[in-house]
Design a protein around this motif. Sequence first.
Motif, PDB file in Angstrom:
ATOM      1  N   GLY A  91       0.780  -1.232   0.000  1.00 30.95           N
ATOM      2  CA  GLY A  91       0.000   0.000   0.000  1.00 30.95           C
ATOM      3  C   GLY A  91       0.813   1.284   0.000  1.00 30.95           C
ATOM      4  O   GLY A  91       0.268   2.358   0.223  1.00 30.95           O
ATOM      5  N   TYR A  92       2.113   1.186  -0.246  1.00 27.67           N
ATOM      6  CA  TYR A  92       2.953   2.391  -0.257  1.00 27.67           C
ATOM      7  C   TYR A  92       3.223   2.856  -1.688  1.00 27.67           C
ATOM      8  O   TYR A  92       3.582   2.063  -2.555  1.00 27.67           O
ATOM      9  CB  TYR A  92       4.296   2.134   0.424  1.00 27.67           C
ATOM     10  N   GLN A  93       3.105   4.157  -1.896  1.00 22.84           N
ATOM     11  CA  GLN A  93       3.580   4.807  -3.119  1.00 22.84           C
ATOM     12  C   GLN A  93       4.936   5.413  -2.787  1.00 22.84           C
ATOM     13  O   GLN A  93       5.194   5.761  -1.623  1.00 22.84           O
ATOM     14  CB  GLN A  93       2.582   5.889  -3.533  1.00 22.84           C
ATOM     15  N   SER A  94       5.829   5.580  -3.779  1.00 24.83           N
ATOM     16  CA  SER A  94       7.188   5.977  -3.403  1.00 24.83           C
ATOM     17  C   SER A  94       7.920   6.720  -4.503  1.00 24.83           C
ATOM     18  O   SER A  94       7.499   6.753  -5.656  1.00 24.83           O
ATOM     19  CB  SER A  94       7.981   4.731  -3.002  1.00 24.83           C
ATOM     20  N   SER A  95       9.047   7.309  -4.094  1.00 22.24           N
ATOM     21  CA  SER A  95       9.927   8.001  -5.031  1.00 22.24           C
ATOM     22  C   SER A  95      11.361   7.786  -4.584  1.00 22.24           C
ATOM     23  O   SER A  95      11.662   7.835  -3.391  1.00 22.24           O
ATOM     24  CB  SER A  95       9.591   9.495  -5.034  1.00 22.24           C
ATOM     25  N   PHE A  96      12.253   7.540  -5.547  1.00 24.40           N
ATOM     26  CA  PHE A  96      13.657   7.228  -5.257  1.00 24.40           C
ATOM     27  C   PHE A  96      14.554   8.178  -6.021  1.00 24.40           C
ATOM     28  O   PHE A  96      14.348   8.396  -7.218  1.00 24.40           O
ATOM     29  CB  PHE A  96      13.943   5.783  -5.682  1.00 24.40           C
ATOM     30  N   CYS A  97      15.544   8.737  -5.346  1.00 23.46           N
ATOM     31  CA  CYS A  97      16.531   9.588  -6.022  1.00 23.46           C
ATOM     32  C   CYS A  97      17.927   9.039  -5.757  1.00 23.46           C
ATOM     33  O   CYS A  97      18.421   9.100  -4.622  1.00 23.46           O
ATOM     34  CB  CYS A  97      16.427  11.022  -5.510  1.00 23.46           C
ATOM     35  N   PRO A  98      18.580   8.476  -6.775  1.00 22.23           N
ATOM     36  CA  PRO A  98      19.926   7.934  -6.576  1.00 22.23           C
ATOM     37  C   PRO A  98      20.954   9.045  -6.427  1.00 22.23           C
ATOM     38  O   PRO A  98      20.769  10.147  -6.957  1.00 22.23           O
ATOM     39  CB  PRO A  98      20.171   7.139  -7.860  1.00 22.23           C
ATOM     40  N   LYS A  99      22.048   8.768  -5.707  1.00 19.17           N
ATOM     41  CA  LYS A  99      23.161   9.715  -5.671  1.00 19.17           C
ATOM     42  C   LYS A  99      23.813   9.732  -7.049  1.00 19.17           C
ATOM     43  O   LYS A  99      23.978   8.688  -7.679  1.00 19.17           O
ATOM     44  CB  LYS A  99      24.165   9.286  -4.606  1.00 19.17           C
ATOM     45  N   ASN A 111      24.691  -3.450  -6.863  1.00 20.03           N
ATOM     46  CA  ASN A 111      23.317  -3.518  -7.370  1.00 20.03           C
ATOM     47  C   ASN A 111      22.837  -2.146  -7.846  1.00 20.03           C
ATOM     48  O   ASN A 111      21.655  -1.857  -7.815  1.00 20.03           O
ATOM     49  CB  ASN A 111      22.418  -4.060  -6.254  1.00 20.03           C
ATOM     50  N   GLY A 112      23.785  -1.293  -8.259  1.00 22.42           N
ATOM     51  CA  GLY A 112      23.424   0.053  -8.706  1.00 22.42           C
ATOM     52  C   GLY A 112      23.677   1.072  -7.614  1.00 22.42           C
ATOM     53  O   GLY A 112      24.110   0.728  -6.516  1.00 22.42           O
ATOM     54  N   PRO A 113      23.406   2.348  -7.926  1.00 21.12           N
ATOM     55  CA  PRO A 113      23.695   3.420  -6.967  1.00 21.12           C
ATOM     56  C   PRO A 113      22.755   3.375  -5.760  1.00 21.12           C
ATOM     57  O   PRO A 113      21.623   2.925  -5.875  1.00 21.12           O
ATOM     58  CB  PRO A 113      23.444   4.694  -7.775  1.00 21.12           C
ATOM     59  N   ASP A 114      23.245   3.872  -4.616  1.00 19.79           N
ATOM     60  CA  ASP A 114      22.344   4.060  -3.472  1.00 19.79           C
ATOM     61  C   ASP A 114      21.755   5.468  -3.538  1.00 19.79           C
ATOM     62  O   ASP A 114      22.260   6.341  -4.254  1.00 19.79           O
ATOM     63  CB  ASP A 114      23.068   3.826  -2.139  1.00 19.79           C
ATOM     64  N   GLY A 115      20.709   5.665  -2.779  1.00 18.05           N
ATOM     65  CA  GLY A 115      20.077   6.977  -2.760  1.00 18.05           C
ATOM     66  C   GLY A 115      19.025   7.068  -1.682  1.00 18.05           C
ATOM     67  O   GLY A 115      18.888   6.178  -0.837  1.00 18.05           O
ATOM     68  N   CYS A 116      18.283   8.175  -1.716  1.00 16.31           N
ATOM     69  CA  CYS A 116      17.218   8.421  -0.753  1.00 16.31           C
ATOM     70  C   CYS A 116      15.882   7.961  -1.353  1.00 16.31           C
ATOM     71  O   CYS A 116      15.627   8.185  -2.536  1.00 16.31           O
ATOM     72  CB  CYS A 116      17.114   9.912  -0.449  1.00 16.31           C
ATOM     73  N   ALA A 117      15.048   7.361  -0.519  1.00 21.51           N
ATOM     74  CA  ALA A 117      13.723   6.921  -0.975  1.00 21.51           C
ATOM     75  C   ALA A 117      12.677   7.354   0.040  1.00 21.51           C
ATOM     76  O   ALA A 117      12.917   7.310   1.246  1.00 21.51           O
ATOM     77  CB  ALA A 117      13.683   5.413  -1.165  1.00 21.51           C
ATOM     78  N   LEU A 118      11.538   7.779  -0.487  1.00 24.12           N
ATOM     79  CA  LEU A 118      10.429   8.223   0.364  1.00 24.12           C
ATOM     80  C   LEU A 118       9.183   7.420  -0.005  1.00 24.12           C
ATOM     81  O   LEU A 118       8.828   7.338  -1.185  1.00 24.12           O
ATOM     82  CB  LEU A 118      10.202   9.725   0.162  1.00 24.12           C
ATOM     83  N   PHE A 119       8.556   6.810   0.992  1.00 22.29           N
ATOM     84  CA  PHE A 119       7.358   5.986   0.811  1.00 22.29           C
ATOM     85  C   PHE A 119       6.225   6.577   1.640  1.00 22.29           C
ATOM     86  O   PHE A 119       6.465   7.043   2.752  1.00 22.29           O
ATOM     87  CB  PHE A 119       7.605   4.553   1.304  1.00 22.29           C
ATOM     88  N   PHE A 120       5.003   6.539   1.118  1.00 20.79           N
ATOM     89  CA  PHE A 120       3.877   6.991   1.937  1.00 20.79           C
ATOM     90  C   PHE A 120       2.664   6.108   1.677  1.00 20.79           C
ATOM     91  O   PHE A 120       2.547   5.494   0.604  1.00 20.79           O
ATOM     92  CB  PHE A 120       3.552   8.473   1.670  1.00 20.79           C
ATOM     93  N   ASN A 121       1.799   6.030   2.673  1.00 24.11           N
ATOM     94  CA  ASN A 121       0.572   5.254   2.623  1.00 24.11           C
ATOM     95  C   ASN A 121      -0.374   5.888   1.596  1.00 24.11           C
ATOM     96  O   ASN A 121      -0.901   6.969   1.826  1.00 24.11           O
ATOM     97  CB  ASN A 121      -0.024   5.279   4.038  1.00 24.11           C
ATOM     98  N   ARG A 122      -0.582   5.188   0.477  1.00 22.99           N
ATOM     99  CA  ARG A 122      -1.324   5.853  -0.597  1.00 22.99           C
ATOM    100  C   ARG A 122      -2.824   5.829  -0.380  1.00 22.99           C
ATOM    101  O   ARG A 122      -3.553   6.563  -1.041  1.00 22.99           O
ATOM    102  CB  ARG A 122      -0.938   5.317  -1.973  1.00 22.99           C
ATOM    103  N   SER A 123      -3.320   5.039   0.567  1.00 21.77           N
ATOM    104  CA  SER A 123      -4.759   5.146   0.851  1.00 21.77           C
ATOM    105  C   SER A 123      -5.035   6.353   1.750  1.00 21.77           C
ATOM    106  O   SER A 123      -6.134   6.892   1.766  1.00 21.77           O
ATOM    107  CB  SER A 123      -5.305   3.860   1.482  1.00 21.77           C
ATOM    108  N   ARG A 124      -4.013   6.807   2.476  1.00 22.23           N
ATOM    109  CA  ARG A 124      -4.214   7.944   3.373  1.00 22.23           C
ATOM    110  C   ARG A 124      -3.872   9.284   2.719  1.00 22.23           C
ATOM    111  O   ARG A 124      -4.453  10.314   3.071  1.00 22.23           O
ATOM    112  CB  ARG A 124      -3.359   7.727   4.627  1.00 22.23           C
ATOM    113  N   PHE A 125      -2.906   9.280   1.801  1.00 20.54           N
ATOM    114  CA  PHE A 125      -2.438  10.550   1.221  1.00 20.54           C
ATOM    115  C   PHE A 125      -2.483  10.524  -0.297  1.00 20.54           C
ATOM    116  O   PHE A 125      -2.203   9.502  -0.920  1.00 20.54           O
ATOM    117  CB  PHE A 125      -0.993  10.844   1.640  1.00 20.54           C
ATOM    118  N   GLN A 126      -2.748  11.706  -0.843  1.00 24.28           N
ATOM    119  CA  GLN A 126      -2.677  11.910  -2.290  1.00 24.28           C
ATOM    120  C   GLN A 126      -1.403  12.698  -2.576  1.00 24.28           C
ATOM    121  O   GLN A 126      -1.132  13.703  -1.893  1.00 24.28           O
ATOM    122  CB  GLN A 126      -3.909  12.697  -2.731  1.00 24.28           C
ATOM    123  N   LEU A 127      -0.646  12.251  -3.559  1.00 27.54           N
ATOM    124  CA  LEU A 127       0.588  12.954  -3.924  1.00 27.54           C
ATOM    125  C   LEU A 127       0.258  14.176  -4.767  1.00 27.54           C
ATOM    126  O   LEU A 127      -0.367  14.063  -5.818  1.00 27.54           O
ATOM    127  CB  LEU A 127       1.500  12.010  -4.721  1.00 27.54           C
TER     128      LEU A 127
END
Length: 328
Positions: A91-99, A111-127
């Motif tokens: 149930g999470y929607q997400s966005s990933f930004c690699p370094k 396995n590729g670059p590391d980076g920051c990722a943000l996940f949120f409960n998509r039934s509770r929030f609209q992006l």
Amino acid sequence: NRPPRLHRGFTMTRACSLQNAPLRIMQWNILAQALGEGKDGFVRCPIEALNWSERKYLILEEILTYRPDVLCLQEVDHYFDTFQPVLASLGYQSSFCPKPCSPCLDVHNNNGPDGCALFFNRSRFQLLHTTHLRLSAMMLKTNQVAVVVTLRCRLTGRVFCVAVTHLKARSGWEAFRSAQGAHLLQQLREITAQSYPEMDQENRTRVGESEEGVPLVVCGDFNAEPSEEVYRRFMTSPLGLDSAYKCLSEDGTTEPPYTSWKIRPSGESCSTLDYIWYSERAFQVDAVLRIPSEEQIGPDRLPSYHYPSDHLSLVCDLSFSQQPHRLM
Ligand code: NDP
Ligand code: CA
């Protein structure tokens, strides 16, 4: 048979009403698989404790134990093959930004670059909006990034922003981190001011926003102790931020003694590097997940069979403060 996971309880920091379902925020540097196996040199951690085939379940177990509404991760080098698909199915929607130039890429069989990722409960929030930032320091582009999202609560209509970042590591880079922090704060000021582009100042004030703009949460591995300049910058910024984990201390003004504890060939390092910042006027801290004791962590420190990263997860429950228009 693996040793038991670290048990951590919550400290309730205020009496809260049940009708005001808090936002549960989780901040965690999960330790990039390539760095843990290939670069960090955690000399007291058994190499088998770092096997991805098992460690990934410990990471997911930690996340699912707390079921955050918003999850902010650093050092993610298994986004596309693990975290995005698994957490999407939960149930999470997400966005990933690699370094842009991840040190993971130097490791054999990475396995590729590391980076920051943000996940949120998509039934509770609209992006509403997503921004990927490459942080600058003294006008120069750096290897550090941030993800910023603007979310709307589907039930209440409340709008807020969440950012995740991972600042430059290592001693000697304090001024660099401070400059990255200054750039991030500047960008966040612009993003939080723009989130209601159609509204003038009078209307913003009426919906409970201050001149500070849309309420903001900033999670990160700042790689900086509270004594560093970048911490002071965040503490005193015009965005009106405070740090949630100070609520754990008796006087309410002290950060925990550590959020990361590891042993490298160069020695033992026990330090407070990770933070959850929140708009002081918009949110109240209802509960904070306690920091495990030295005994719980054990003599070999982190990571270990008990715990899959050298950084502890931070979890807190934030609720929106009552706003003037709600009291009328
Ligand atoms: P950082 O200095 O910010 O650190 C990268 C990672 O190393 C962090 O995840 C950090 O973990 C970890 N780390 C911190 N201290 C140590 C330590 N003592 N030993 C081992 N690991 C540590 O990295 P940058 O993003 O600035 O990138 C630096 C590296 O990236 C270079 O060493 C190089 O390999 C590569 N690079 C390559 C470039 C290229 O052109 N090919 C350009 C720039 C960088 P934590 O945050 O948990 O402390
Ligand atoms: Ca690391």
